[in-house]
Write an enzyme that holds these catalytic residues in place. Structure first.
Site, PDB file in Angstrom:
ATOM      1  N   HIS A  81       2.828   6.290  -5.637  1.00 19.48           N
ATOM      2  CA  HIS A  81       2.449   6.976  -4.406  1.00 19.48           C
ATOM      3  C   HIS A  81       1.406   8.065  -4.629  1.00 19.48           C
ATOM      4  CE1 HIS A  81       2.198   7.989  -0.317  1.00 19.48           C
ATOM      5  NE2 HIS A  81       2.220   9.249  -0.723  1.00 19.48           N
ATOM      6  N   TYR A 122      -2.930   9.167  -3.339  1.00 17.09           N
ATOM      7  CA  TYR A 122      -3.569  10.454  -3.016  1.00 17.09           C
ATOM      8  C   TYR A 122      -4.631  10.822  -4.035  1.00 17.09           C
ATOM      9  CZ  TYR A 122      -0.230  10.907   0.684  1.00 17.09           C
ATOM     10  OH  TYR A 122       0.494  10.680   1.814  1.00 17.09           O
ATOM     11  N   HIS A 146      -2.492  -2.586   5.695  1.00 16.29           N
ATOM     12  CA  HIS A 146      -2.403  -1.119   5.597  1.00 16.29           C
ATOM     13  C   HIS A 146      -3.301  -0.581   4.491  1.00 16.29           C
ATOM     14  CE1 HIS A 146      -0.715   2.916   5.079  1.00 16.29           C
ATOM     15  NE2 HIS A 146      -0.331   2.605   3.854  1.00 16.29           N
ATOM     16  N   PHE A 147      -3.214  -1.185   3.310  1.00 16.54           N
ATOM     17  CA  PHE A 147      -3.996  -0.537   2.251  1.00 16.54           C
ATOM     18  C   PHE A 147      -5.470  -0.930   2.257  1.00 16.54           C
ATOM     19  CE2 PHE A 147      -1.787  -3.725  -0.634  1.00 16.54           C
ATOM     20  CZ  PHE A 147      -2.914  -4.403  -1.066  1.00 16.54           C
ATOM     21  N   HIS A 148      -5.801  -1.993   2.993  1.00 13.42           N
ATOM     22  CA  HIS A 148      -7.241  -2.230   3.143  1.00 13.42           C
ATOM     23  C   HIS A 148      -7.855  -1.264   4.156  1.00 13.42           C
ATOM     24  CE1 HIS A 148      -6.589  -5.846   0.732  1.00 13.42           C
ATOM     25  NE2 HIS A 148      -7.877  -5.761   0.481  1.00 13.42           N
ATOM     26  N   ARG A 167       3.212 -11.356   1.499  1.00 11.06           N
ATOM     27  CA  ARG A 167       2.128 -10.887   0.642  1.00 11.06           C
ATOM     28  C   ARG A 167       2.411 -11.329  -0.776  1.00 11.06           C
ATOM     29  NH1 ARG A 167       2.872  -4.547  -1.170  1.00 11.06           N
ATOM     30  NH2 ARG A 167       0.999  -5.106  -2.311  1.00 11.06           N
ATOM     31  N   ARG A 168       1.430 -11.175  -1.661  1.00  6.19           N
ATOM     32  CA  ARG A 168       1.577 -11.498  -3.093  1.00  6.19           C
ATOM     33  C   ARG A 168       2.025 -12.940  -3.308  1.00  6.19           C
ATOM     34  NH1 ARG A 168       4.906  -6.294  -4.145  1.00  6.19           N
ATOM     35  NH2 ARG A 168       3.387  -4.863  -5.010  1.00  6.19           N
TER      36      ARG A 168
END
Ligand code: HAS
Ligand code: CU
Length: 536
Positions: free
Chosen positions: A207, A211, A358-360, A423-424
């Site tokens: 996590h 950041y 989300h992470f794209h 996913r994956r």
């Protein structure tokens, strides 16, 4: 520049792998027998999420350090180079192993899937290299402070320090699982490992890792963007407070990636979820500060009306527009994060394409568009060339293409995730079920939309790579400014406590001990059955 070269080389290779994945998932191509889906997915994730980001971040931190703290002393510069080479040896080793098909373990290298043992040695070198480079960033900052006692520290250096401390503390988790668990286990010295513990140590790192990507983008928003739009940051102290809060609350939240995992009691998941909602606050503070900066600056320039002043912003300047697009995208992206962190909703989206969407949006758009925005002035600044109107136009097109490609790809991924697309996973038979088939054949909600997005993104990536070449070798010689906003207040108004790093590190340690001691103790004492090595 050395860091930038590695970053953009990794970027273009990683981006092309993304195209292949989009096309495979869209059912448009089949990979040749010597290339595996999980192999290219690993190349894609490692090169973009780990290599491109890390090298770009260090380029930015080193360049910004020299710009705001004065040239780097020789000793520190040497340290920077040692860090660069150690990281690069690790990167090359990892690349060879992935290309050889010995490490198709995705960028999270989750146990019990095992890579070639040397892959973990490569990862260790990568992390150690970033620590050495990080030490150079810290030494530069603290050297400046010693030589300029009583003066207000430049905001850039303050933020770089918080980012590097965050990174070093975060890496302790991944270093522990790699050195004490994965290396002995993959070399065959132990025949089983505690997977629950390994994943927990990974997310203790994973996590704050996100950041570590985000904070340098925020640095550009706080330090460089006000200058680009011709104004001053709304509040220096608020900015410093946001970074201190990130340092404190980024780490004790890893369980929000393990909400669906058994073996962690609901109490500790709850505690870490509360802390996750705390770490949303500094992002909301950032939204407030940056929006405030925009409004203040625009009104000083004659902007009027409740929202009419928005027109005063330099929308046609890619140095502003690319990060601004990143900010706009971060509004839905952050909202998605809040959904992820909400236990019941996490049960719906966990391990689905939603998370990939989300992470794209977060790292793949907000962070990366900001990094592109930085590149448009940082690279010509370093190569002694001009930021030309032609380059600006290329940049504007590139930004639009990226945003449009992401809209299709990430949008479809979010919706398909809600319908349960995994996913994956290259392929699952449950998609052959008529109901699932019908779901994934909606107007927008299908793998073809994902593939179309991927194609547009590839065009954007190729254009970015051309822009990189243009900035390094082709643009006319001249000077380009590294924009740094003047401090919005003097030293007397900045609370001295912000510089009390010992205090912050102390609180970080307490928060980590509070959030992790009992659940980790539990995982060790009541360990699940150990897992042997699995290879794919
Ligand atoms: Fe996340 C999974 C929760 C932020 C990256 N995240 C991931 C993964 C990645 C990732 C890579 O709780 C997948 C890992 C894997 O492989 O399994 N995420 C959050 C939360 C936030 C968040 C609560 N994530 C990020 C950022 C990332 C990132 C940032 C990369 C850089 N995430 C999760 C959770 C999961 C997760 C669960 C696990 C899911 C699962 O089950 O596997 C928050 O930090 C978000 C806060 C942000 C906001 C937005 C503030 C808006 C701003 C813009 C202002 C705009 C302006 C412009 C000023 C609340 C600052 C205004 C101008 C105008 C004209 C209007
Ligand atoms: Cu997270």
């Amino acid at each position: 520049m050395a860091h930038i070269y590695v970053a953009f080389f990794a970027f273009i290779v990683g981006a092309l792998m993304g195209l292949l994945q989009g096309l495979v998932r869209g059912g448009m191509i089949e990979l040749p027998s010597w290339l595996g889906y999980y192999q290219i997915l690993t190349v894609h994730g490692v090169l973009l999420a780990l290599v491109f980001t890390t090298y770009f971040i260090f380029a930015f931190l080193f360049a910004g350090g020299s710009r705001t703290l004065g040239a780097m002393p020789d000793g520190i510069r040497k340290l920077g180079w040692i860090g660069f080479w150690v990281t690069t040896i690790g990167t090359l080793m990892a690349a060879v192993l992935i290309l050889a098909g010995e490490a198709s373990v995705l960028y999270t290298f989750y146990a019990p899937l095992a890579a070639h043992p040397l892959y973990y040695v490569a990862l260790t070198l990568f992390v150690v290299g970033t620590w050495i480079a990080g030490a150079a960033v810290l030494a530069h900052y603290f050297g400046w402070k010693k030589a300029n006692k009583g003066q207000k520290t430049p905001l850039f250096g303050f933020m770089a320090t918080a980012t590097i401390i965050l990174w070093i503390v975060a890496c302790l988790g991944v270093a522990t699982t790699v050195l004490l668990q994965m290396i002995p286990w993959s070399f065959g010295l132990t025949d089983s490992m505690n997977v629950l513990l390994s994943r927990t140590l990974f997310w203790y790192f994973g996590h704050p890792l996100v950041y570590f990507w985000l904070l340098p983008a925020y640095m550009a928003w706080y330090v460089c963007i006000p200058k680009i739009i011709g104004g001053k940051l709304f509040s220096d102290s608020l900015a410093r407070l946001a970074f201190v809060l990130f340092l404190l609350f980024s780490i004790p939240v890893g369980f929000h990636h393990q909400l669906m995992e058994s073996g962690v009691s609901e109490f500790w998941k709850f505690v870490q979820t509360v802390l996750t909602f705390v770490v949303i606050v500094p992002s909301l503070m950032t939204a407030f500060s940056i929006f405030g900066t925009f409004e203040q600056t625009s009104r000083l320039q004659g902007g009027r009306g409740a929202l009419g002043w928005l027109g005063k912003l330099p929308w046609n300047d890619v140095r502003f527009f690319a990060p601004m697009m990143g900010m706009l995208i971060f509004i839905p992206a952050g909202a998605g994060g809040i959904i992820n962190a909400s236990y019941q909703m996490n049960a719906v989206i966990h391990n689905t394409l939603w998370v990939v969407g989300h992470f794209h949006l977060t790292v793949g758009s907000t962070v990366v568009l900001t990094f592109f925005g930085i590149s448009y002035w940082l690279i010509p600044h370093l190569t002694g060339r001009k930021f030309t109107p032609f380059l600006n136009r290329l940049g504007m097109v590139q930004t639009w293409l990226w945003a449009i490609g992401m809209f299709f790809m990430s949008g479809a991924m979010h919706l398909m995730g809600l319908l349960g697309a995994p996913r994956r996973t290259a392929y699952t038979t449950y998609q052959d079920h008529p109901t699932a088939m019908a779901w994934f054949e909606g107007m927008f909600t299908n793998y073809i939309t994902v593939a179309i997005g991927a194609v547009i993104l590839t065009a954007a990536a190729l254009l970015m790579f051309y822009n990189f070449i243009y900035m390094v070798w082709l643009a006319p010689k001249g000077e380009t400014e590294f924009p740094v906003s003047e401090p919005s207040s003097d030293a007397s108004t900045t609370p001295a406590i912000f510089e009390n790093w010992k205090l912050w590190i102390g609180i970080v340690a307490l928060l980590i001990l509070f959030a992790y001691t009992i659940p980790v103790y539990d995982m060790i004492v009541n360990a699940p059955p150990g897992s042997p090595v699995f290879n794919n």
